[in-house]
Each structure stands twice: as C-alpha cells, then as structure tokens.
Design an enzyme around this catalytic site. Structure first.
Site, mmCIF file in Angstrom:
data_model
loop_
_atom_site.group_PDB
_atom_site.id
_atom_site.type_symbol
_atom_site.label_atom_id
_atom_site.label_comp_id
_atom_site.label_asym_id
_atom_site.label_seq_id
_atom_site.Cartn_x
_atom_site.Cartn_y
_atom_site.Cartn_z
ATOM 1 N N ASP A 122 0.825 -1.218 0.000
ATOM 2 C CA ASP A 122 0.000 0.000 0.000
ATOM 3 C C ASP A 122 0.856 1.264 0.000
ATOM 4 O O ASP A 122 0.426 2.315 0.476
ATOM 5 C CB ASP A 122 -0.950 0.024 1.211
ATOM 6 N N HIS B 73 -3.898 -1.934 -6.412
ATOM 7 C CA HIS B 73 -3.303 -0.668 -6.830
ATOM 8 C C HIS B 73 -4.415 0.259 -7.304
ATOM 9 O O HIS B 73 -5.274 -0.151 -8.084
ATOM 10 C CB HIS B 73 -2.318 -0.861 -7.993
#
Length: 420
Positions: free
Chosen positions: A12, A40
């Site tokens: 992340d 993503h």
C-alpha cells in the site's frame, strides 16, 4: 532494458502511480508474483482505476501486459477486472493482456480453505485477504496445483479439482463449497481463456530489445522469505521473486525503484514497531484515507521506519526511491522517524527474523519539525517548504539511495521528479 517497481514496506505504498507514469514509455508491463490479493489504485484523466491481478500498464494504450509464471490467477476475478476496465473506457484492454501458461489457478476452493485455516489459528491469525492465495501457493509447492495452461485441456481441471476438494474435506470435514458449480464454470473458461494464454518465454523473446516494466505486488516486508514471517503473503515479493517469476536476465535490469510511503501502514496482523495506537495513528489513517483496496479494511498507521527501509534496501538493492503521500504529513507540528531498535536495552544491528522478537523491540526515534503548509499538487522541488525538503533529504541520507520522485497527492500529475 528492465525497470522494477517494488514495495519497500508492508504494501500500500502507492506503487500504482509510479508504475502508471513509467508505463507510458514501456512496451511491456509485467506482474511477476502474487494474485488478486494485491491492490493498486490509479487516478488517470479523473477516472479511478483499481487493479488487483491485472498489470496497471493497461492504462497506457501502447503497452502490452503479462501476468507471469510466478503469479496465481483467480479466473473469475481476471474477467471481472477486465470487464470493469473496459467499462471505464479501456476498450482494447482484452487485446493487450496475456497470462503465462505456467501461472497457477486460484480456485474458489482455495478461498474457502483460506478462511478455514485462519479460523484454526485463533489469536495468531495472519490476517490474510481471504482470497485463497496461501492455499493456492501451498498446492503449487506440494505439486498438486493446476496451471493456467492446463485449463485448456478438457477434463484436467475436473480431475484435479475433485482430488483437491477430497483432500481438503478429509482435513476439514464438510466444506461450504459447491464443487460441481466450479467445475462447470471452468468448462466455459476453457474457451474464454484461450486467447489470453501464452508461453512466457516466447513473449519475452519478442520483447528482448524493448522497454520492460515489472510491477511488484505487495512489498518486501510481506515476502515469504524476508518478511515478518509468518505474517506474510505466500509469494516472493522482492527482487528475487521478480527474476524467478519472469525468468529475467539479471544483467538486463537497469533500475530498481523502491516505493516508500512517507509514513508507515500495515493491513492485518503482525509486528509493526512504529505503529501509533493513538491520535497520531488515527490522524494518519483519516487524512491518508488508509483503507485497503482489496479488503476495505482500515490500515494500521505509524511513523516511517527507517530501520525497516534500510533492511528492505539491503535485500532489493534499490537504485532510486519514490517517496509517496508526503502531503498527508502537512498538518503535523513534528514528525518522527525510527532510526534504530533496542532489545533488552541494547541497540541491535540486525533486523529480527522472529516476529515475536520484533514485537518486543523498543524504537529509537529522531524528531523533525513539520512544515504546516499545504503541499498537495506541488510538482517542483523548489516549491516545497524548507522543512519538507529537509525531511526528504534526511530519509535519502539515512537509507543511502536517492529519492528521485516525491508524491504530493493522488493524481498522476501530483509528482515531483528531481534531477539526479
């Protein structure tokens, strides 16, 4: 020429945006490991795209995309994600994505087993995404998995899936799982998948003189070998995994870009030395909108851990860094960074391999002044507040790798590229 983009922390970090930028000049964009547990988010021309198993190079109209041999592919999610992208205007996406015939199939059965295995761990849950990634890689390692190429052969999936289901039933008893429904779905997928399945080496040979971009999933601290085991994913998420999963020639690698968030986050269980279970952590979570793309879970938040970043760098050998989400720190009076760990009162020179030991370390912090100025959308280094520049330079000096890109917001344009 090969460029790698790898996560330096717990995932992340914002790898999608730098991948999106670099893919504009790439001929081939590849995923090397992992599955639809990755997430993503990319904002391009005011459209938000969420990628999981598909390479984010699909946004670039001239870029061919490959899901490599080291990945595990949940076929329904592959088609669902492809359909979502085409619904957002990427009409030719299906013509520019291919799957290695050696990638493994992640079945719905694996997801069911994932949940059952987590339940048996009680208070020691790993905190998986529940997508079946671990059980799928387990079946691969035990030589009982199904490769994507085998889906094209009539009867193979049915035979192997029945065997897998019987084995798991012996272990867990009755399963909340419809075996016949999954077998029937794969009878349809046999035809649907055929245009996407390729021999990876043949495709790579065709692009041997091309610009190749490798999009890492997850991050180094979730690597099965080098991460905070057992609180990790089940694939090799670092430099070694990209070489193995795509059969890369290491001598062709030109640059290895490590993506580092300006603070730290983690989803799920496991040690997190700089976690802030207080107002600071809550402020980072809310301001940074720290929710998992794949699971929607709140991310745990804390200060940047330079001990971890140095360890990550030693394994992945970054040639440049992309520091992301600098703007999230705009409203802090002071900002802390972890510079060392102490164990039983003594500073340690190694990164603990034992997760229980890592839980016990005392973190040594340096404190830097905040800048209390809005940095969102800044695209020039000289426009950053002096204290923001000092923060970046401090990180750069400590890790020993140049920070070439600085993210200052969610949009593609919110990026500073520094001259090296």
């Amino acid at each position: 020429m090969v460029t790698l983009v790898l996560g330096s922390q717990f995932g992340d970090e914002g790898k999608g945006k730098i991948t999106d930028l670099l893919s504009q000049n790439a001929d081939l964009c590849c995923r090397s490991a992992g599955g639809h547990n990755a997430g993503h988010t990319i904002i391009h021309d005011n459209v938000t795209y969420d990628f999981h198993i598909l390479p984010s190079g699909l946004i670039s109209p001239k870029c061919v995309n490959l899901i490599g041999s080291g990945t595990v592919v949940h076929v329904p999610s592959f088609f669902k994600e492809l359909e979502a992208l085409e619904g957002k205007g990427l009409k030719d996406a299906h013509k520019r994505v291919f799957i290695s015939d050696r990638a493994h199939v992640c079945f719905d059965l694996h997801s069911v087993v994932d949940g059952l295995e987590e339940a048996t761990l009680g208070g020691r849950k790993v905190g998986t995404t529940g997508k079946g990634i671990g059980p799928c890689y387990s079946d691969k390692a035990a030589r009982r998995g199904v490769r994507i190429g085998q889906v094209l052969d009539e009867g193979v999936v049915e035979t192997k899936l029945r065997s897998l289901e019987a084995g798991y039933r012996r272990r867990f008893g009755e399963l909340n799982y419809d075996l016949e429904a999954e077998i029937n779905r794969f009878k349809e997928y046999r035809t649907l998948l055929k245009p996407f399945v390729v021999d990876q080496l043949t495709l790579l040979r065709k692009h041997k003189d091309a610009s190749i971009l490798i999009e890492g999933a997850n991050a180094l601290m979730l690597d099965i070998d080098h991460g905070t085991y057992p609180y990790v994913t089940s694939s090799c998420t670092g430099l070694g995994g990209t070489i193995q999963g795509l059969c890369l020639n290491p001598t062709q690698i030109k640059s290895i870009i490590g993506v580092v968030k300006a603070y730290s986050t983690r989803v799920g269980s496991g040690p997190f030395p700089t976690e802030q279970i207080n107002e600071i952590g809550e402020k980072l979570q809310v301001t940074g909108r720290e929710f998992g793309v794949t699971t929607g879970r709140k991310r745990r938040c804390g200060w940047l851990d330079l001990v971890m970043c140095r360890y990550s760098t030693a394994i992945n050998h970054y040639t440049a860094l992309n520091l992301t989400k600098l703007d999230i720190l705009d409203e802090f009076d002071e900002i802390k960074v972890a510079v060392a760990y102490r164990l039983e009162g003594k500073e340690i020179e190694f990164f603990p391999s034992d997760a229980d030991v890592l839980e016990k370390v005392e973190v040594v912090y340096d404190t830097l002044p905040g800048w209390k100025t809005n940095t969102m959308g800044i695209t020039k280094w000289e426009d950053l507040p002096p204290n923001a520049q000092k923060y970046i330079e401090y990180i750069e000096k400590d890790i020993g790798v140049p920070i070439k890109w600085v993210g200052t917001g969610p949009a593609r344009s919110h990026m500073i590229e520094r001259a090296q």
